[in-house]
Design an enzyme around this catalytic site. Structure first.
Site, short mmCIF file in Angstrom:
data_model
loop_
_atom_site.label_atom_id
_atom_site.label_comp_id
_atom_site.label_asym_id
_atom_site.label_seq_id
_atom_site.Cartn_x
_atom_site.Cartn_y
_atom_site.Cartn_z
N SER A 151 66.88 29.11 41.95
CA SER A 151 66.97 30.77 41.26
C SER A 151 67.93 30.62 40.12
CB SER A 151 67.39 31.49 42.34
OG SER A 151 67.71 32.87 41.82
N TYR A 164 73.36 34.92 48.67
CA TYR A 164 72.32 34.56 48.02
C TYR A 164 72.61 33.57 46.85
CZ TYR A 164 67.65 34.44 45.73
OH TYR A 164 66.35 34.07 44.98
N1 LIG Z 1 60.52 36.38 43.68
C1 LIG Z 1 61.57 35.96 42.98
O1 LIG Z 1 61.92 36.74 42.04
C2 LIG Z 1 62.51 34.93 43.09
C3 LIG Z 1 63.28 34.55 42.15
C4 LIG Z 1 63.94 33.24 42.29
C5 LIG Z 1 63.90 32.39 43.35
N2 LIG Z 1 63.03 32.92 44.39
C6 LIG Z 1 63.14 31.76 45.46
O2 LIG Z 1 61.76 31.56 45.53
C7 LIG Z 1 61.42 31.55 47.03
C8 LIG Z 1 60.13 32.04 47.66
O3 LIG Z 1 60.19 33.25 47.26
P1 LIG Z 1 59.25 34.53 47.28
O4 LIG Z 1 59.53 35.29 46.06
O5 LIG Z 1 57.94 33.82 47.03
O6 LIG Z 1 59.24 34.97 48.60
P2 LIG Z 1 58.03 35.58 49.80
O7 LIG Z 1 59.02 36.49 50.59
O8 LIG Z 1 56.94 36.26 48.92
O9 LIG Z 1 57.69 34.28 50.35
C9 LIG Z 1 58.55 33.46 51.03
C10 LIG Z 1 57.99 33.05 52.50
O10 LIG Z 1 59.02 32.11 53.22
C11 LIG Z 1 58.54 32.36 54.35
N3 LIG Z 1 59.69 32.25 55.20
C12 LIG Z 1 60.86 32.88 55.28
N4 LIG Z 1 61.78 32.28 56.15
C13 LIG Z 1 61.68 31.45 56.68
C14 LIG Z 1 61.65 30.18 57.54
N5 LIG Z 1 62.92 30.26 58.08
N6 LIG Z 1 60.94 29.18 57.84
C15 LIG Z 1 59.84 29.04 57.09
N7 LIG Z 1 59.33 29.94 56.30
C16 LIG Z 1 59.86 30.89 55.85
C17 LIG Z 1 58.32 33.81 54.68
O11 LIG Z 1 57.38 33.98 55.69
C18 LIG Z 1 57.30 34.06 53.57
O12 LIG Z 1 55.85 33.67 53.72
C19 LIG Z 1 62.46 31.67 47.95
O13 LIG Z 1 63.46 30.53 47.98
C20 LIG Z 1 63.54 32.78 46.78
O14 LIG Z 1 64.91 32.85 46.92
C21 LIG Z 1 62.12 33.92 44.05
#
Ligand SMILES: NC(=O)c1ccc[n+]([C@@H]2O[C@H](COP(=O)([O-])OP(=O)(O)OC[C@H]3O[C@@H](n4cnc5c(N)ncnc54)[C@H](O)[C@@H]3O)[C@@H](O)[C@H]2O)c1
Length: 259
Positions: A151, A164
């Site tokens: 991130s 985080y």
């Molecule tokens: N969306 C953003 O703005 C953003 C920005 C920077 C980084 N990220 C990172 O991107 C990644 C994905 O985020 P997203 O926005 O797609 O989130 P999201 O919540 O849409 O999807 C995350 C998925 O991970 C699954 N998950 C959670 N815990 C789990 C576990 N213990 N084992 C297996 N699966 C698990 C959830 O069921 C979900 O389907 C994360 O690591 C997040 O920190 C997101």
């Protein structure tokens, strides 16, 4: 190089690739894009309904995928996940270690130790467990490419989310460290650093329209990203087109890191 040869380097036909957290958001977008480029995708998620829906969408579009229910904090489940990808598709050539959570918004002095540990357990320890089994397989089988989702919070701090920020700094650290140890075995390990992207995870943090407007204007591009805009970077890193990319943070953030 001819145009055809240049495009061929992006192609993922026949590559067995794991995507964690592929039931939603960034993971689902990666799974869909790499399947469209020919990858044989192992969709891993703790949420079986969501993971199954991703597989159904990929198959409806003509791609190949399987769902493996996985909690990435459970070592034996992660070991079985890698084994399932190898057994279904004859190997493991790539992985997007992406599953993660936000955790609660709180000052460090108000954050429960259990809350801290939950975020570190999923976001950092879960990535380590995936790396452990993926790297062990790739080392013995001719290499591969791994992309960890960090991130912009891996490079700068944000207020109120101490666990985080620490977990994502850790993801970048373990990415660089693994890259150094494993490039000699033909395994490239890199990290993608998204800015704020409109996914269910972001939705939970940005429900309030005022906070959402603030998040949008905090990104120089003036909007949130779309999941497919991150998936494009991940798919490139997973492909042979990224053959010289090793151990690096790849920002896809609408300009956040520029300022
Ligand atoms: N969306 C953003 O703005 C953003 C920005 C920077 C980084 N990220 C990172 O991107 C990644 C994905 O985020 P997203 O926005 O797609 O989130 P999201 O919540 O849409 O999807 C995350 C998925 O991970 C699954 N998950 C959670 N815990 C789990 C576990 N213990 N084992 C297996 N699966 C698990 C959830 O069921 C979900 O389907 C994360 O690591 C997040 O920190 C997101």
């Amino acid at each position: 190089m001819t145009t055809a040869a240049a495009y061929a380097r992006l192609d993922l036909t026949g590559r067995s690739i794991i995507v964690t957290g592929a039931g939603s958001g960034l993971g689902r977008a990666t799974a869909q894009l790499i399947a469209a480029r020919g990858a044989l995708v192992t969709v891993a998620d703790v949420n079986a309904e969501a993971g199954g829906a991703t597989v159904a969408e990929i198959e409806a579009a003509g791609g190949t995928a399987q769902f493996v229910a996985t909690d990435i904090t459970d070592e034996s489940a992660v070991r079985d996940l890698v084994a399932a990808a190898v057994s279904a598709y004859g190997g493991l050539h790539g992985a997007h270690n992406n599953a993660g959570i936000n955790g609660p918004a709180a000052l460090a002095g108000d954050l429960g130790y259990d809350q801290w540990r939950q975020v570190l357990d999923i976001n950092l320890n879960g990535v380590f467990l995936c790396l452990k089994y993926e790297l062990a397989h790739m080392k013995e089988n001719g290499g591969g490419s791994i992309v960890n989702t960090a991130s912009t919070a891996a490079a700068i701090a944000y207020p109120n989310i101490p666990a985080y920020v620490a977990s994502k700094h850790g993801v970048l650290g373990v990415t660089r460290q693994a890259a150094l140890d494993y490039i000699r075995y033909g395994v490239r390990v890199n990290a993608v650093l998204p800015g704020s992207v409109w996914t269910p995870l972001a939705e939970s943090a940005l429900k309030d329209p005022e906070i959402r407007a603030k998040a949008e204007s905090a990104q120089p591009i003036g909007r949130l990203g779309e999941p497919h805009e991150i998936a494009e970077m991940v798919a490139w890193l997973l492909s042979d087109a990224a053959s010289f990319a090793v151990g690096s943070p790849f920002f896809v953030d609408g300009g956040v890191n520029a300022g």
